[in-house]
Design an enzyme around this catalytic site. Structure first.
Site, mmCIF file in Angstrom:
data_model
loop_
_atom_site.group_PDB
_atom_site.id
_atom_site.type_symbol
_atom_site.label_atom_id
_atom_site.label_comp_id
_atom_site.label_asym_id
_atom_site.label_seq_id
_atom_site.Cartn_x
_atom_site.Cartn_y
_atom_site.Cartn_z
ATOM 1 N N GLY A 12 2.608 67.904 111.155
ATOM 2 C CA GLY A 12 3.983 67.733 109.736
ATOM 3 C C GLY A 12 4.835 67.859 109.902
ATOM 4 O O GLY A 12 5.764 68.356 108.620
ATOM 5 N N ASN A 109 8.187 53.847 110.035
ATOM 6 C CA ASN A 109 7.384 54.742 110.405
ATOM 7 C C ASN A 109 8.234 55.276 111.871
ATOM 8 O O ASN A 109 9.382 54.843 112.091
ATOM 9 C CB ASN A 109 6.479 54.085 111.616
ATOM 10 C CG ASN A 109 6.138 55.019 112.326
ATOM 11 O OD1 ASN A 109 4.983 55.707 112.366
ATOM 12 N ND2 ASN A 109 5.480 54.083 113.913
ATOM 13 N N HIS A 111 8.616 56.545 116.038
ATOM 14 C CA HIS A 111 7.918 56.315 117.215
ATOM 15 C C HIS A 111 9.831 57.112 118.175
ATOM 16 O O HIS A 111 10.397 56.641 117.755
ATOM 17 C CB HIS A 111 8.054 54.467 117.337
ATOM 18 C CG HIS A 111 7.469 54.397 118.228
ATOM 19 N ND1 HIS A 111 5.834 54.899 118.396
ATOM 20 C CD2 HIS A 111 7.690 54.411 119.688
ATOM 21 C CE1 HIS A 111 5.771 54.997 119.849
ATOM 22 N NE2 HIS A 111 6.610 54.015 120.720
ATOM 23 N N GLU A 144 2.580 43.491 111.170
ATOM 24 C CA GLU A 144 1.310 43.361 111.907
ATOM 25 C C GLU A 144 1.163 44.352 112.778
ATOM 26 O O GLU A 144 -0.356 43.982 113.692
ATOM 27 C CB GLU A 144 1.239 42.383 111.619
ATOM 28 C CG GLU A 144 0.880 41.651 110.820
ATOM 29 C CD GLU A 144 -0.712 41.613 109.837
ATOM 30 O OE1 GLU A 144 -1.372 42.341 110.548
ATOM 31 O OE2 GLU A 144 -0.705 41.318 108.712
ATOM 32 N N GLU A 176 14.177 63.005 115.962
ATOM 33 C CA GLU A 176 13.541 62.735 114.707
ATOM 34 C C GLU A 176 13.633 63.148 113.185
ATOM 35 O O GLU A 176 13.645 62.414 112.522
ATOM 36 C CB GLU A 176 11.792 62.481 115.278
ATOM 37 C CG GLU A 176 11.201 61.457 116.430
ATOM 38 C CD GLU A 176 9.796 62.367 116.486
ATOM 39 O OE1 GLU A 176 8.977 61.506 117.308
ATOM 40 O OE2 GLU A 176 8.927 63.075 115.249
#
Ligand code: GRF
Length: 202
Positions: A12, A109, A111, A144, A176
């Site tokens: 986290g 998201n 990555h 998807e 990030e």
């Protein structure tokens, strides 16, 4: 108040970066709930320490896809907590149609590579083994496919001659922690729109 939900399976650090950025910038963004599939995720502890609602919804072991019933539970908890944007931060399960249809263009998201290079697991290791000179991280909308949605922000990280998977991953994570909170802010400010595969930022 703009309410987001964070899904995390592990330590986290991205969740923490989001929490810290919201505070530091004094943004009217609330983390309504943090959900994990892993009861031992340190992300849940981080949430509790900050007074954020932390929920564990366990999934079947050894399955990477959330089952249909479990997906329903995730969606229920997110909706109950009035979540407008779902942020995956090291969430190790693949979301399918029930979930995606419940939050159209509202799931993002982070990555650890410059997509479309190195989708999937341990992308920093893939980059190192491939021998690229630059890698990085990507914030993208979730569709998807696996790590295939429209790209919102990317940051570049050079691969150094004596990098190990650990040192490279650490430097990627530093980036990030900058671009993920920023992407959330841009969405909250209404500056992000999607046109086909392209994300336009005003
Ligand atoms: C990050 O490297 C992210 O890119 C990937 O999972 C990792 C999560 O790290 N999707 P943390 O739990 O936020 O520290």
């Amino acid at each position: 108040m703009f309410t987001i939900g964070v899904l995390a399976s592990g330590k986290g650090t991205n969740l923490q970066a989001i929490i810290d950025y919201i505070k530091q910038e004094n943004l009217p963004i609330k983390i309504g709930v943090v959900i994990s599939d892993n009861p031992n995720a340190y992300a849940l502890e981080r949430a509790k320490k900050e007074g954020i609602k932390a929920v564990c919804i366990p999934c079947e072991k050894y399955k990477t896809i959330l089952g249909r019933e479990i997906e329903k539970k995730y969606v229920e908890v997110l909706k109950e907590n009035k979540v407008e944007l779902v942020c995956l931060a090291g969430f190790m399960r693949v979301l399918k149609s029930t979930f995606l249809r419940s939050f159209p263009n509202k799931i993002i998201n982070i990555h650890p590579s410059l997509l479309p290079a190195f989708p999937g697991l341990e992308a920093w290791k893939q980059a190192l083994e491939y021998g690229v000179k630059f890698t990085g991280c990507t914030v993208h909308f979730v569709n998807e496919g696996i790590d295939t949605g429209p790209i919102i922000l990317q940051a570049v990280v050079p691969v150094l001659p004596d990098d190990t998977p650990e040192t490279l991953h650490k430097r990627i994570q530093e980036k990030e922690h900058i671009i993920y909170p920023l992407a959330i802010r841009l969405i909250y400010e209404g500056r992000v729109s999607i046109s086909g595969r392209k994300v336009i930022i005003k």
